[in-house]
Design a protein around this motif. Structure first.
Motif, PDB file in Angstrom:
ATOM      1  N   GLY A  38      24.064 -30.286  -9.200  1.00  0.00           N
ATOM      2  CA  GLY A  38      23.715 -28.887  -8.983  1.00  0.00           C
ATOM      3  C   GLY A  38      22.536 -28.647  -8.057  1.00  0.00           C
ATOM      4  O   GLY A  38      22.099 -27.517  -7.890  1.00  0.00           O
ATOM      5  N   SER A  39      22.004 -29.709  -7.457  1.00  0.00           N
ATOM      6  CA  SER A  39      20.853 -29.531  -6.568  1.00  0.00           C
ATOM      7  C   SER A  39      21.305 -29.102  -5.174  1.00  0.00           C
ATOM      8  O   SER A  39      22.501 -29.039  -4.884  1.00  0.00           O
ATOM      9  N   VAL A  40      20.323 -28.808  -4.331  1.00  0.00           N
ATOM     10  CA  VAL A  40      20.587 -28.347  -2.969  1.00  0.00           C
ATOM     11  C   VAL A  40      19.863 -29.280  -1.998  1.00  0.00           C
ATOM     12  O   VAL A  40      18.691 -29.598  -2.194  1.00  0.00           O
ATOM     13  N   PHE A  41      20.579 -29.702  -0.955  1.00  0.00           N
ATOM     14  CA  PHE A  41      19.984 -30.524   0.093  1.00  0.00           C
ATOM     15  C   PHE A  41      19.976 -29.689   1.365  1.00  0.00           C
ATOM     16  O   PHE A  41      21.028 -29.284   1.848  1.00  0.00           O
ATOM     17  N   ILE A  42      18.774 -29.391   1.873  1.00  0.00           N
ATOM     18  CA  ILE A  42      18.655 -28.595   3.098  1.00  0.00           C
ATOM     19  C   ILE A  42      18.251 -29.512   4.247  1.00  0.00           C
ATOM     20  O   ILE A  42      17.217 -30.167   4.186  1.00  0.00           O
ATOM     21  N   TYR A  43      19.110 -29.558   5.263  1.00  0.00           N
ATOM     22  CA  TYR A  43      18.806 -30.327   6.475  1.00  0.00           C
ATOM     23  C   TYR A  43      18.247 -29.323   7.470  1.00  0.00           C
ATOM     24  O   TYR A  43      18.945 -28.405   7.894  1.00  0.00           O
ATOM     25  N   CYS A  44      16.975 -29.491   7.818  1.00  0.00           N
ATOM     26  CA  CYS A  44      16.308 -28.505   8.671  1.00  0.00           C
ATOM     27  C   CYS A  44      15.841 -29.122   9.978  1.00  0.00           C
ATOM     28  O   CYS A  44      15.075 -30.083   9.981  1.00  0.00           O
ATOM     29  N   GLN A  45      16.304 -28.559  11.082  1.00  0.00           N
ATOM     30  CA  GLN A  45      15.811 -28.968  12.395  1.00  0.00           C
ATOM     31  C   GLN A  45      14.570 -28.124  12.702  1.00  0.00           C
ATOM     32  O   GLN A  45      14.637 -26.898  12.690  1.00  0.00           O
ATOM     33  N   VAL A  46      13.455 -28.813  12.970  1.00  0.00           N
ATOM     34  CA  VAL A  46      12.165 -28.115  13.089  1.00  0.00           C
ATOM     35  C   VAL A  46      11.924 -27.505  14.466  1.00  0.00           C
ATOM     36  O   VAL A  46      10.964 -26.767  14.643  1.00  0.00           O
ATOM     37  N   GLY A  47      12.755 -27.816  15.421  1.00  0.00           N
ATOM     38  CA  GLY A  47      12.550 -27.253  16.752  1.00  0.00           C
ATOM     39  C   GLY A  47      12.418 -28.348  17.800  1.00  0.00           C
ATOM     40  O   GLY A  47      12.506 -29.530  17.504  1.00  0.00           O
ATOM     41  N   GLU A  48      12.201 -27.908  19.016  1.00  0.00           N
ATOM     42  CA  GLU A  48      12.014 -28.856  20.110  1.00  0.00           C
ATOM     43  C   GLU A  48      10.649 -29.524  19.973  1.00  0.00           C
ATOM     44  O   GLU A  48       9.760 -29.025  19.295  1.00  0.00           O
ATOM     45  N   ARG A  49      10.494 -30.624  20.672  1.00  0.00           N
ATOM     46  CA  ARG A  49       9.274 -31.409  20.586  1.00  0.00           C
ATOM     47  C   ARG A  49       8.012 -30.590  20.895  1.00  0.00           C
ATOM     48  O   ARG A  49       7.004 -30.704  20.201  1.00  0.00           O
ATOM     49  N   ALA A  50       8.046 -29.743  21.910  1.00  0.00           N
ATOM     50  CA  ALA A  50       6.866 -28.955  22.288  1.00  0.00           C
ATOM     51  C   ALA A  50       6.450 -28.017  21.149  1.00  0.00           C
ATOM     52  O   ALA A  50       5.258 -27.871  20.861  1.00  0.00           O
ATOM     53  N   TYR A  51       7.436 -27.404  20.493  1.00  0.00           N
ATOM     54  CA  TYR A  51       7.135 -26.517  19.362  1.00  0.00           C
ATOM     55  C   TYR A  51       6.539 -27.329  18.209  1.00  0.00           C
ATOM     56  O   TYR A  51       5.554 -26.936  17.599  1.00  0.00           O
ATOM     57  N   TRP A  52       7.156 -28.468  17.915  1.00  0.00           N
ATOM     58  CA  TRP A  52       6.676 -29.305  16.814  1.00  0.00           C
ATOM     59  C   TRP A  52       5.237 -29.765  17.061  1.00  0.00           C
ATOM     60  O   TRP A  52       4.422 -29.813  16.147  1.00  0.00           O
ATOM     61  N   LYS A  53       4.904 -30.075  18.304  1.00  0.00           N
ATOM     62  CA  LYS A  53       3.566 -30.578  18.631  1.00  0.00           C
ATOM     63  C   LYS A  53       2.483 -29.501  18.510  1.00  0.00           C
ATOM     64  O   LYS A  53       1.300 -29.817  18.443  1.00  0.00           O
ATOM     65  N   ASP A  54       2.883 -28.230  18.491  1.00  0.00           N
ATOM     66  CA  ASP A  54       1.920 -27.139  18.352  1.00  0.00           C
ATOM     67  C   ASP A  54       1.356 -27.138  16.921  1.00  0.00           C
ATOM     68  O   ASP A  54       2.110 -26.977  15.971  1.00  0.00           O
ATOM     69  N   PRO A  55       0.029 -27.329  16.772  1.00  0.00           N
ATOM     70  CA  PRO A  55      -0.538 -27.402  15.416  1.00  0.00           C
ATOM     71  C   PRO A  55      -0.400 -26.096  14.632  1.00  0.00           C
ATOM     72  O   PRO A  55      -0.550 -26.087  13.413  1.00  0.00           O
ATOM     73  N   ASN A  56      -0.088 -24.995  15.323  1.00  0.00           N
ATOM     74  CA  ASN A  56       0.051 -23.712  14.644  1.00  0.00           C
ATOM     75  C   ASN A  56       1.492 -23.362  14.282  1.00  0.00           C
ATOM     76  O   ASN A  56       1.766 -22.236  13.877  1.00  0.00           O
ATOM     77  N   ASN A  57       2.428 -24.307  14.437  1.00  0.00           N
ATOM     78  CA  ASN A  57       3.802 -23.956  14.073  1.00  0.00           C
ATOM     79  C   ASN A  57       3.900 -23.754  12.557  1.00  0.00           C
ATOM     80  O   ASN A  57       3.102 -24.277  11.789  1.00  0.00           O
ATOM     81  N   ASP A  58       4.886 -22.962  12.134  1.00  0.00           N
ATOM     82  CA  ASP A  58       5.000 -22.576  10.720  1.00  0.00           C
ATOM     83  C   ASP A  58       5.197 -23.761   9.785  1.00  0.00           C
ATOM     84  O   ASP A  58       4.742 -23.739   8.651  1.00  0.00           O
ATOM     85  N   PHE A  59       5.882 -24.786  10.254  1.00  0.00           N
ATOM     86  CA  PHE A  59       6.110 -25.950   9.392  1.00  0.00           C
ATOM     87  C   PHE A  59       4.792 -26.647   9.059  1.00  0.00           C
ATOM     88  O   PHE A  59       4.565 -27.058   7.931  1.00  0.00           O
ATOM     89  N   LYS A  60       3.934 -26.763  10.057  1.00  0.00           N
ATOM     90  CA  LYS A  60       2.644 -27.422   9.835  1.00  0.00           C
ATOM     91  C   LYS A  60       1.684 -26.511   9.070  1.00  0.00           C
ATOM     92  O   LYS A  60       0.985 -26.959   8.156  1.00  0.00           O
ATOM     93  N   LYS A  61       1.630 -25.233   9.459  1.00  0.00           N
ATOM     94  CA  LYS A  61       0.679 -24.313   8.835  1.00  0.00           C
ATOM     95  C   LYS A  61       1.060 -23.961   7.410  1.00  0.00           C
ATOM     96  O   LYS A  61       0.239 -24.022   6.515  1.00  0.00           O
ATOM     97  N   THR A  62       2.307 -23.594   7.203  1.00  0.00           N
ATOM     98  CA  THR A  62       2.712 -23.049   5.913  1.00  0.00           C
ATOM     99  C   THR A  62       3.225 -24.120   4.955  1.00  0.00           C
ATOM    100  O   THR A  62       2.883 -24.122   3.780  1.00  0.00           O
ATOM    101  N   LEU A  63       4.049 -25.020   5.465  1.00  0.00           N
ATOM    102  CA  LEU A  63       4.606 -26.062   4.592  1.00  0.00           C
ATOM    103  C   LEU A  63       3.751 -27.329   4.571  1.00  0.00           C
ATOM    104  O   LEU A  63       4.039 -28.256   3.833  1.00  0.00           O
ATOM    105  N   LYS A  64       2.727 -27.367   5.403  1.00  0.00           N
ATOM    106  CA  LYS A  64       1.803 -28.511   5.464  1.00  0.00           C
ATOM    107  C   LYS A  64       2.501 -29.822   5.844  1.00  0.00           C
ATOM    108  O   LYS A  64       2.136 -30.889   5.370  1.00  0.00           O
ATOM    109  N   LEU A  65       3.519 -29.724   6.698  1.00  0.00           N
ATOM    110  CA  LEU A  65       4.167 -30.954   7.161  1.00  0.00           C
ATOM    111  C   LEU A  65       3.256 -31.618   8.183  1.00  0.00           C
ATOM    112  O   LEU A  65       2.633 -30.953   8.999  1.00  0.00           O
TER     113      LEU A  65
END
Length: 123
Positions: free
Chosen positions: A63-90
């Motif tokens: 009954g669990s859920v597996f979410i496969y999430c693409q975080v974006g292009e490399r330039a977006y990922w490298k931005d320290p202010n992207n939502d994944f880094k800021k909000t999810l603390k990745l």
């Protein structure tokens, strides 16, 4: 038929939407760099980790859920202010986490099948 639900999303907003639609469920999220038209991610560790993670998905809780999430292009990922880094603390990709808990595997840890299996089987 799988005993869990798999969802594929792209970007932070789609991720949040997928999580909010599944409140109360056990959610596991795998974050990877975006894939190109050939299905290859810009992130070499993500390419290596995906078959390991997929190989252990039979251990996902009922009954669990597996979410496969693409975080974006490399330039977006490298931005320290992207939502994944800021909000999810990745801090890196690939990351596998149990949503709403401190449990997470980052980068090289996602290449270790026994760690992935433990993530899926332990409460």
């Amino acid at each position: 038929m799988a005993h869990y639900e798999e969802v594929s999303v792209r970007g932070y907003d789609e991720f949040c939407q997928a999580v909010s639609e599944r409140k109360g469920k056990d959610v596991f999220a795998y974050f990877s760099g975006n894939k190109d038209a050939q299905g290859k991610s810009w992130c070499p560790d993500c390419v290596k980790a995906e078959p390991v993670v997929r190989g252990e998905m039979s251990h996902l809780p009922e009954g669990s859920v597996f979410i496969y999430c693409q975080v974006g292009e490399r330039a977006y990922w490298k931005d320290p202010n992207n939502d994944f880094k800021k909000t999810l603390k990745l801090s890196g990709v690939p990351t596998l986490l149990r949503y709403g808990t401190p449990q997470k595997l980052v980068e090289d840890e996602c290449l270790k099948a026994e760690l992935v299996k433990m993530m899926f089987t332990e409460d």
